[in-house]
Design a protein around this motif. Sequence first.
Motif, PDB file in Angstrom:
ATOM      1  N   LEU A  80      -4.685 -11.907  -5.370  1.00  0.00           N
ATOM      2  CA  LEU A  80      -4.551 -10.598  -5.994  1.00  0.00           C
ATOM      3  C   LEU A  80      -4.858 -10.717  -7.481  1.00  0.00           C
ATOM      4  CD1 LEU A  80      -3.804  -7.746  -5.119  1.00  0.00           C
ATOM      5  CD2 LEU A  80      -1.455  -8.233  -5.783  1.00  0.00           C
TER       6      LEU A  80
ATOM      7  N   THR B 156      -0.184  -4.055  -4.798  1.00  0.00           N
ATOM      8  CA  THR B 156      -0.524  -3.404  -3.535  1.00  0.00           C
ATOM      9  C   THR B 156       0.746  -2.850  -2.909  1.00  0.00           C
ATOM     10  OG1 THR B 156      -0.364  -5.488  -2.323  1.00  0.00           O
ATOM     11  CG2 THR B 156      -2.555  -4.824  -3.078  1.00  0.00           C
ATOM     12  N   ARG B 157       0.530  -1.860  -2.080  1.00  0.00           N
ATOM     13  CA  ARG B 157       1.636  -1.228  -1.367  1.00  0.00           C
ATOM     14  C   ARG B 157       1.103  -0.644  -0.067  1.00  0.00           C
ATOM     15  NH1 ARG B 157       0.763   4.166  -1.708  1.00  0.00           N
ATOM     16  NH2 ARG B 157      -0.285   4.977  -3.572  1.00  0.00           N
TER      17      ARG B 157
ATOM     18  N   LEU C  63      -3.332  -0.197   3.392  1.00  0.00           N
ATOM     19  CA  LEU C  63      -2.906  -0.728   2.099  1.00  0.00           C
ATOM     20  C   LEU C  63      -3.619  -0.039   0.943  1.00  0.00           C
ATOM     21  CD1 LEU C  63      -3.184  -4.416   3.236  1.00  0.00           C
ATOM     22  CD2 LEU C  63      -1.041  -3.237   2.695  1.00  0.00           C
TER      23      LEU C  63
ATOM     24  N   ALA D  33      -4.269  -0.518  -3.296  1.00  0.00           N
ATOM     25  CA  ALA D  33      -4.188  -1.386  -4.480  1.00  0.00           C
ATOM     26  C   ALA D  33      -4.318  -0.495  -5.712  1.00  0.00           C
ATOM     27  CB  ALA D  33      -5.300  -2.430  -4.461  1.00  0.00           C
TER      28      ALA D  33
ATOM     29  N   PHE E 298      -8.484  -0.160  -1.375  1.00  0.00           N
ATOM     30  CA  PHE E 298      -7.704   0.235  -0.206  1.00  0.00           C
ATOM     31  C   PHE E 298      -8.296  -0.386   1.050  1.00  0.00           C
ATOM     32  CE2 PHE E 298     -11.011   3.383  -0.768  1.00  0.00           C
ATOM     33  CZ  PHE E 298     -11.522   3.551   0.510  1.00  0.00           C
TER      34      PHE E 298
ATOM     35  N   LEU F 208      -6.621  -7.862   0.035  1.00  0.00           N
ATOM     36  CA  LEU F 208      -6.277  -6.747   0.920  1.00  0.00           C
ATOM     37  C   LEU F 208      -6.459  -7.135   2.388  1.00  0.00           C
ATOM     38  CD1 LEU F 208      -7.824  -3.821  -1.123  1.00  0.00           C
ATOM     39  CD2 LEU F 208      -5.392  -4.139  -0.619  1.00  0.00           C
TER      40      LEU F 208
ATOM     41  N   GLN G 174      -3.695  -9.497   3.472  1.00  0.00           N
ATOM     42  CA  GLN G 174      -2.456  -8.749   3.688  1.00  0.00           C
ATOM     43  C   GLN G 174      -2.500  -7.978   5.005  1.00  0.00           C
ATOM     44  OE1 GLN G 174      -0.738  -6.779   0.078  1.00  0.00           O
ATOM     45  NE2 GLN G 174      -2.541  -7.701  -0.899  1.00  0.00           N
TER      46      GLN G 174
END
Length: 156
Positions: free
Chosen positions: A6, A12-13, A52, A54, A64, A97, A100
């Motif tokens: 990252l 990120t979420r 996800l 970012a 994303f 991403l 993840q």
Amino acid sequence: MTAEYLPRGVVTRIARPEDYDVIVRVIDGWWGRPVTGLLNRLYLNHFCDTSLIAESEDGELVGFVIGFMSPSRSSEAYIHFTGVAPNMRRSGLARSLYEQFFAIARKEGRTTVKAVTSPHNSRSILFHTAMGFDCSEPMIGYDGPDQDRVVFSRSL
């Protein structure tokens, strides 16, 4: 959410349905051509928990991954759409991403991740093969007339 690769200053979420409006405001510009038709609101409404976002430290969208666990193929996860802001390309953000998303898929018991792209999208083909995906030959009419696709598959 943290992950290897990252870039500094990026967080990120998990996505939320309201992220759709932010994404569609930028993706045509990021891609340099009209692509909003490839991403319907239903993906963020129904698959936000496996997608996800970012963002930079100031909350600006920088990337994303829109993906989901296949409801019909219990061993598969699917990445439908990915975007990275032009100024963040080659920063490791896309790799982060994807890693993840792979972790989410593993947690959900998935063993394979799939994706598709146009045979003309050489950047996508290079990225996916660098990420360990197998790449099919172009499949003529995969998504309908004149909608040829390359299919990617990666074991987790």
